[in-house]
Design an enzyme around this catalytic site. Sequence first.
Site, short mmCIF file in Angstrom:
data_model
loop_
_atom_site.label_atom_id
_atom_site.label_comp_id
_atom_site.label_asym_id
_atom_site.label_seq_id
_atom_site.Cartn_x
_atom_site.Cartn_y
_atom_site.Cartn_z
N TYR A 40 0.83 -1.21 0.00
CA TYR A 40 0.00 0.00 0.00
C TYR A 40 0.87 1.26 0.00
O TYR A 40 0.63 2.20 -0.76
CB TYR A 40 -0.89 -0.05 1.24
CG TYR A 40 -1.80 1.13 1.46
CD1 TYR A 40 -2.93 1.31 0.68
CD2 TYR A 40 -1.55 2.04 2.48
CE1 TYR A 40 -3.79 2.38 0.91
CE2 TYR A 40 -2.39 3.11 2.72
CZ TYR A 40 -3.51 3.28 1.93
OH TYR A 40 -4.35 4.34 2.15
N LYS B 60 1.04 4.23 -2.79
CA LYS B 60 0.62 5.57 -2.41
C LYS B 60 1.72 6.61 -2.61
O LYS B 60 1.44 7.79 -2.85
CB LYS B 60 0.13 5.58 -0.95
CG LYS B 60 -1.25 4.94 -0.78
CD LYS B 60 -2.25 5.55 -1.73
CE LYS B 60 -3.68 5.19 -1.41
NZ LYS B 60 -4.62 5.71 -2.42
#
Length: 300
Positions: free
Chosen positions: A165, A169
């Site tokens: 993640y 991001k």
Amino acid sequence: MSIRFDGKVAIVTGAGAGLGRAHALAFAARGAKVVVNDFGGARDGTGGSSQAALAVVEEIRQAGGTAIADGANVADYEQVLAMVKRAVTEFGRVDILVNNAGILRDKSFAKLEMGDIKAVLDVHLMGSINCSKAVWDIMREQGYGRIVMTTSSSGMYGNFGQSNYGAAKMAVIGLMNALTTEGRKNDIRVNTIAPVAATRMTADILPEAMLERIQPERVTPAVLFLASENAPSKTIIAAGGGAFAAATIVETAPVLLPDDDVTPEGIAARFGDIANWATARPYEESGHQVQSFLKLVCGM
């Protein structure tokens, strides 16, 4: 000055719940026609249903707004192209894209399966690329566009169990930086929101009392600002609970070492000067960073 979106068309991905829902409702309340995109999957990206998106569309219509639902999987470029084509057919244009869709598959790096990494990158990073690419030529031809990416403190600063993640991001910030430069001459402004909000993504990691103070609706005003006609570009706003901050990438002033000291030991000896954050500054573009080195090293 009132910020309105009358005559504008906005696509909001992952808009069936949480932050995306709040964004979609707010755009519609301020006059935009909204494409409410949601694949309808679970938090880990499995499954799929159109019910959540349809429910948000009904909320918008009940409030007097205009919206359509779309179930495209943002990780599938062909589905995204079909969504954008439908938006243009229905509303005539696309002015705003909010890349909000996301999934989580949190595990320590040692336990992550490669499929978990790919799935998260496909939605967060490739989803943002797919949607941005699908609207890019439309925005260029219009001479107008606003794109808002969604990053996270996990990407900017790191968080245990979120290497997949966090990598995705941070990557969307790089995408923002490049698209800002390429979109400038056509008035395409690209910004990023870093939200702190109570959603299904955070429901099991924060206490209830905190979740009540950081509802998604208190992040959305920053998204509307970043998508507005007079928005900045290449700007990251961190937002949560009605509090807002600006974030950026900075670099210290380069330190030129004598030829004899261009060694690991020479760097170690001068590392305090090299990492002197009092000299830190952002760069407008990569070329400016390169020029700062060339000016010091070559006297240019």
